[in-house]
Design an enzyme around this catalytic site. Structure first.
Site, PDB file in Angstrom:
ATOM      1  N   ARG A  16      42.227 -17.681  23.261  1.00 52.38           N
ATOM      2  CA  ARG A  16      42.017 -16.816  21.992  1.00 52.38           C
ATOM      3  C   ARG A  16      41.095 -15.828  22.172  1.00 52.38           C
ATOM      4  O   ARG A  16      39.916 -15.857  22.441  1.00 52.38           O
ATOM      5  CB  ARG A  16      41.739 -17.763  20.691  1.00 52.38           C
ATOM      6  CG  ARG A  16      42.926 -18.816  20.494  1.00 52.38           C
ATOM      7  CD  ARG A  16      42.356 -19.593  19.152  1.00 52.38           C
ATOM      8  NE  ARG A  16      41.467 -20.537  19.768  1.00 52.38           N
ATOM      9  CZ  ARG A  16      40.623 -21.352  18.838  1.00 52.38           C
ATOM     10  NH1 ARG A  16      41.011 -20.975  17.673  1.00 52.38           N
ATOM     11  NH2 ARG A  16      39.727 -22.133  19.250  1.00 52.38           N
ATOM     12  N   PHE A  55      21.843 -16.054  25.163  1.00 49.76           N
ATOM     13  CA  PHE A  55      22.863 -15.255  24.694  1.00 49.76           C
ATOM     14  C   PHE A  55      22.434 -13.605  24.930  1.00 49.76           C
ATOM     15  O   PHE A  55      22.611 -12.884  24.032  1.00 49.76           O
ATOM     16  CB  PHE A  55      23.182 -15.073  22.796  1.00 49.76           C
ATOM     17  CG  PHE A  55      24.268 -16.282  22.799  1.00 49.76           C
ATOM     18  CD1 PHE A  55      24.188 -17.585  23.483  1.00 49.76           C
ATOM     19  CD2 PHE A  55      25.654 -15.832  22.303  1.00 49.76           C
ATOM     20  CE1 PHE A  55      25.330 -18.681  23.309  1.00 49.76           C
ATOM     21  CE2 PHE A  55      26.610 -16.694  22.123  1.00 49.76           C
ATOM     22  CZ  PHE A  55      26.234 -18.233  22.657  1.00 49.76           C
ATOM     23  N   ALA A  84      24.686  -9.955  29.282  1.00 51.44           N
ATOM     24  CA  ALA A  84      25.456  -8.729  29.297  1.00 51.44           C
ATOM     25  C   ALA A  84      26.675  -8.826  29.987  1.00 51.44           C
ATOM     26  O   ALA A  84      26.889  -9.644  31.067  1.00 51.44           O
ATOM     27  CB  ALA A  84      24.676  -7.629  29.671  1.00 51.44           C
ATOM     28  N   GLU A 122      32.529 -24.702  22.360  1.00 51.47           N
ATOM     29  CA  GLU A 122      33.437 -25.111  23.402  1.00 51.47           C
ATOM     30  C   GLU A 122      32.664 -25.390  24.570  1.00 51.47           C
ATOM     31  O   GLU A 122      31.939 -24.763  25.024  1.00 51.47           O
ATOM     32  CB  GLU A 122      34.475 -24.456  23.313  1.00 51.47           C
ATOM     33  CG  GLU A 122      35.523 -24.440  22.037  1.00 51.47           C
ATOM     34  CD  GLU A 122      36.741 -23.405  21.964  1.00 51.47           C
ATOM     35  OE1 GLU A 122      37.275 -23.292  23.136  1.00 51.47           O
ATOM     36  OE2 GLU A 122      37.339 -23.121  20.961  1.00 51.47           O
ATOM     37  N   GLU A 181      29.875 -26.617  10.981  1.00 51.74           N
ATOM     38  CA  GLU A 181      29.880 -27.431  12.193  1.00 51.74           C
ATOM     39  C   GLU A 181      29.247 -26.128  13.358  1.00 51.74           C
ATOM     40  O   GLU A 181      29.833 -25.160  13.219  1.00 51.74           O
ATOM     41  CB  GLU A 181      31.133 -27.814  12.698  1.00 51.74           C
ATOM     42  CG  GLU A 181      31.700 -28.298  14.001  1.00 51.74           C
ATOM     43  CD  GLU A 181      30.518 -29.412  14.230  1.00 51.74           C
ATOM     44  OE1 GLU A 181      30.582 -30.453  13.504  1.00 51.74           O
ATOM     45  OE2 GLU A 181      29.863 -29.401  15.112  1.00 51.74           O
ATOM     46  N   PHE A 182      28.475 -26.594  14.292  1.00 54.55           N
ATOM     47  CA  PHE A 182      27.887 -25.338  15.202  1.00 54.55           C
ATOM     48  C   PHE A 182      28.343 -25.809  16.605  1.00 54.55           C
ATOM     49  O   PHE A 182      27.643 -25.435  17.609  1.00 54.55           O
ATOM     50  CB  PHE A 182      26.548 -25.623  14.958  1.00 54.55           C
ATOM     51  CG  PHE A 182      25.900 -25.164  13.596  1.00 54.55           C
ATOM     52  CD1 PHE A 182      26.084 -23.975  12.808  1.00 54.55           C
ATOM     53  CD2 PHE A 182      25.487 -26.139  12.754  1.00 54.55           C
ATOM     54  CE1 PHE A 182      25.744 -23.882  11.663  1.00 54.55           C
ATOM     55  CE2 PHE A 182      25.175 -25.997  11.502  1.00 54.55           C
ATOM     56  CZ  PHE A 182      25.206 -24.845  10.918  1.00 54.55           C
ATOM     57  N   LYS A 191      35.677 -18.180  28.070  1.00 52.64           N
ATOM     58  CA  LYS A 191      34.205 -18.645  28.643  1.00 52.64           C
ATOM     59  C   LYS A 191      34.573 -19.723  29.607  1.00 52.64           C
ATOM     60  O   LYS A 191      35.873 -20.636  29.307  1.00 52.64           O
ATOM     61  CB  LYS A 191      33.237 -19.105  27.697  1.00 52.64           C
ATOM     62  CG  LYS A 191      33.583 -20.157  26.930  1.00 52.64           C
ATOM     63  CD  LYS A 191      32.293 -20.635  25.950  1.00 52.64           C
ATOM     64  CE  LYS A 191      32.383 -21.920  25.331  1.00 52.64           C
ATOM     65  NZ  LYS A 191      31.215 -22.273  24.446  1.00 52.64           N
ATOM     66  N   CYS A 250      36.360 -17.992  17.622  1.00 48.40           N
ATOM     67  CA  CYS A 250      35.285 -18.068  16.646  1.00 48.40           C
ATOM     68  C   CYS A 250      34.406 -16.892  16.147  1.00 48.40           C
ATOM     69  O   CYS A 250      34.739 -15.993  15.034  1.00 48.40           O
ATOM     70  CB  CYS A 250      34.235 -19.062  16.605  1.00 48.40           C
ATOM     71  SG  CYS A 250      35.026 -20.854  16.675  1.00 48.40           S
TER      72      CYS A 250
HETATM   73  C1  UGA Z   1      30.695 -20.224  18.748  1.00 51.03           C
HETATM   74  C2  UGA Z   1      29.256 -20.483  18.591  1.00 51.03           C
HETATM   75  O1  UGA Z   1      28.354 -20.342  19.749  1.00 51.03           O
HETATM   76  C3  UGA Z   1      28.913 -21.896  18.084  1.00 51.03           C
HETATM   77  O2  UGA Z   1      27.616 -22.479  17.688  1.00 51.03           O
HETATM   78  C4  UGA Z   1      30.037 -22.209  16.923  1.00 51.03           C
HETATM   79  O3  UGA Z   1      30.335 -23.566  16.356  1.00 51.03           O
HETATM   80  C5  UGA Z   1      31.498 -21.764  17.152  1.00 51.03           C
HETATM   81  O4  UGA Z   1      31.520 -20.455  17.765  1.00 51.03           O
HETATM   82  C6  UGA Z   1      32.288 -21.803  16.087  1.00 51.03           C
HETATM   83  O5  UGA Z   1      32.014 -21.062  15.245  1.00 51.03           O
HETATM   84  O6  UGA Z   1      33.218 -23.037  15.985  1.00 51.03           O
HETATM   85  P1  UGA Z   1      32.041 -20.643  20.999  1.00 51.03           P
HETATM   86  O7  UGA Z   1      33.069 -19.846  20.262  1.00 51.03           O
HETATM   87  O8  UGA Z   1      32.534 -22.210  21.836  1.00 51.03           O
HETATM   88  O9  UGA Z   1      30.940 -21.023  19.953  1.00 51.03           O
HETATM   89  O10 UGA Z   1      31.239 -19.916  22.164  1.00 51.03           O
HETATM   90  P2  UGA Z   1      30.051 -19.202  22.489  1.00 51.03           P
HETATM   91  O11 UGA Z   1      29.429 -20.183  23.546  1.00 51.03           O
HETATM   92  O12 UGA Z   1      29.462 -18.983  21.446  1.00 51.03           O
HETATM   93  O13 UGA Z   1      30.589 -18.000  23.379  1.00 51.03           O
HETATM   94  C7  UGA Z   1      31.188 -16.914  22.749  1.00 51.03           C
HETATM   95  C8  UGA Z   1      31.531 -15.674  23.693  1.00 51.03           C
HETATM   96  O14 UGA Z   1      30.341 -15.124  23.932  1.00 51.03           O
HETATM   97  C9  UGA Z   1      32.125 -16.149  24.866  1.00 51.03           C
HETATM   98  O15 UGA Z   1      33.340 -15.084  25.235  1.00 51.03           O
HETATM   99  C10 UGA Z   1      31.178 -15.902  26.006  1.00 51.03           C
HETATM  100  O16 UGA Z   1      31.587 -15.550  27.185  1.00 51.03           O
HETATM  101  C11 UGA Z   1      30.290 -14.780  25.214  1.00 51.03           C
HETATM  102  N1  UGA Z   1      28.882 -14.666  25.591  1.00 51.03           N
HETATM  103  C12 UGA Z   1      28.010 -15.516  25.272  1.00 51.03           C
HETATM  104  C13 UGA Z   1      28.419 -13.491  26.322  1.00 51.03           C
HETATM  105  O17 UGA Z   1      29.066 -12.287  26.465  1.00 51.03           O
HETATM  106  N2  UGA Z   1      27.089 -13.285  26.650  1.00 51.03           N
HETATM  107  C14 UGA Z   1      26.162 -14.310  26.211  1.00 51.03           C
HETATM  108  O18 UGA Z   1      25.063 -14.214  26.524  1.00 51.03           O
HETATM  109  C15 UGA Z   1      26.721 -15.451  25.751  1.00 51.03           C
END
Ligand code: UGA
Length: 470
Positions: free
Chosen positions: A367, A287, A290, A183, A179-180, A360, A298
């Protein structure tokens, strides 16, 4: 090797109980989702949204009760609507009793695989317990075609091990279908994914592969009919797709955060660098934000489990770089605390307001949240911290009992000597610096997500510090 694509879907097994992947007759499949945490609950409601008859199972009685009442146990845009619709259409219910799964054709495994308490590896206890319990009820199907679909994030090798156990039961087959979903976008990501990945025991075994692929295609027929690409590969590749994707995303964030450290040392602005390199479509701008780094249920635990898995395979050095990815991420949190101490000339007794607790925006998940971690560090250093968040304060109270929280944003800001923006909720990005200045004691702010316009805030009389920006 035979590559089955969505343009070449396999034969549909159990066609009389399912909607055909080839198009026309919408027929319902009975589906279970075992483990209705974030992933599982959204998956269950989404499968009902596709018209299937769904039973969600969890050992958590309260969660099952809430879901049966049509109440979302977490904040996720659009989820409660599809949950209620599924309940109203009589397509969706939740139970704690495995015996109710005996008649189901397709079982999804949505169990969590948290970090082990004793190390970096993934804890497969919940997943294994669910498979053991399922194995008790599956023989009652008397050999009828039954598909088990793994969705949990697992180390490579797990699917084959579980298949060896499950496939001893007549008629049972396992597909690994990672699953991708993100949240905040979970419903959309489930119903309109970028791609579907099916891991099968042996892609070279065309007949067997077509059977299991056809059965899962029938469940996802409406998604496939919209042209979504479906990739079929071996179990291990499917497992690796998932963890590699998360490792890549974590690496991309830590990469730009490392560049952000270079920016701090040279006076450059990391948002300029990110924007310009992101315009190269081999790199891409997503992504590359910064800031205080990644958190959540995850990315952090998945990169650690991935490293542990490589070590178990005797090739730890292959993924050793992820240790650095993790370290860069941790350093950003420490950096924010140092900046706060620098701006205030010491933290002891100083009134600090943290904007954001969720890992986020559009999530109430705390978590491994960078925002909450920084708040805890500031508090440990003696600061008088107040945390505010539009959705996540319940989670804060559970996870960090005693952490002072304030739901009202203005109240939270009142009297602050320093404000830290650590989760980029829309309402924080849109704050009016002149108005906020009226509330705080001292106009100092750290933008830990690089979402404010520093010039605008400085013009309004604020001292502004950012991560990787002058
Ligand atoms: C992540 C993956 O993006 C999903 O594809 C995956 O399915 C999921 O994990 C999982 O394994 O279940 P998620 O944990 O919902 O999804 O969050 P992300 O949107 O990936 O963000 C993760 C963290 O990175 C957040 O704390 C966000 O603030 C941070 N982030 C994201 C940054 O610091 N900079 C960015 O440019 C993007």
């Amino acid at each position: 090797m035979t590559i089955l694509t969505s343009q070449n879907p396999g034969r549909t097994l159990g066609a009389e109980t399912a909607r055909s992947a080839h198009g026309t007759t919408p027929v319902r499949t009975t589906v279970s989702v075992i483990g209705v945490g974030y992933l599982g609950a959204v998956h269950a409601a989404s499968m009902a949204e596709l018209g299937h008859e769904v039973i969600g199972l969890d050992v958590d009685v309260d969660r099952v009760g809430a879901l049966n009442d049509g109440r979302a146990p977490f904040h996720e845009p659009g989820f409660e609507e599809i949950l209620r619709r599924g309940r109203d259409r009589d397509l969706l219910r939740f139970t704690t009793d495995y015996a109710e799964l005996a008649k189901v054709d397709v079982h999804f495994l949505g169990l969590g695989t948290p970090q082990r308490a004793d190390g970096n590896g993934a804890d497969l206890t919940y997943l294994q317990a669910a498979v053991d319990a399922l194995c008790e009820v599956l023989p009652a199907r008397d050999g009828a075609p039954t598909l088990v679909v793994g969705k949990s994030t697992v180390p490579a090798g797990t699917a084959r091990m579980l298949a060896d156990q499950l496939e001893q039961i007549d008629g049972v087959r396992l597909v690994w279908n990672p699953e991708f979903l993100r949240e905040g976008f979970a419903v959309k990501d489930t119903l309109a994914p970028d791609r579907l990945v099916y891991g099968v025991r042996d892609p070279e075994d065309v007949e067997e592969t077509e059977q299991v692929v056809g059965m899962l295609d029938a469940v996802y027929a409406q998604i496939l009919e919209r042209g979504t690409t479906r990739l079929v590969m071996g179990y291990e590749a499917a497992e690796l797709v998932k963890v590699s994707a998360n490792a890549f995303l974590a690496t991309k964030i830590s990469f730009i955060n490392a560049i952000s450290e270079m920016c701090e040392a040279t006076g450059a602005d990391v948002t300029d660098v990110a924007r310009a390199i992101g315009m190269d479509d081999r790199i891409g701008v997503k992504f590359l934000r910064a800031g205080v780094g990644f958190g959540g249920g995850c990315l952090p635990k998945d990169i650690r489990a991935f490293m542990a898995s490589a070590e178990d395979l005797g090739i730890g050095e292959s993924l050793a770089f992820l240790r650095e990815v993790d370290a860069i991420n941790e350093r950003r949190r420490a950096r924010v605390v140092d900046l706060a101490a620098e701006m205030l000339g010491g933290l002891e007794g100083r009134r600090v307001t943290v904007l954001g607790a969720a890992f986020k925006p559009d999530s109430d998940d705390v978590r491994d949240s960078p925002a909450l971690d920084v708040a805890c560090r500031l508090r440990t250093a003696g600061a008088a911290v107040t945390v505010t968040d539009p959705e996540a304060l319940g989670g804060v109270e559970k996870r960090v009992p005693g952490m002072p929280t304030e739901a009202d944003l203005d109240e939270a800001l009142r009297g602050a000597e320093l404000v830290l923006l650590l989760t980029e909720w829309g309402q924080y990005k849109e704050l009016d610096p002149a108005r906020v200045r009226e509330l705080v004691a001292d106009a100092r702010i750290i933008d830990g997500r690089n979402v404010l316009e520093p010039r605008q805030w400085r013009e309004a009389g604020w001292e502004v510090r950012s991560l990787g920006r002058p």
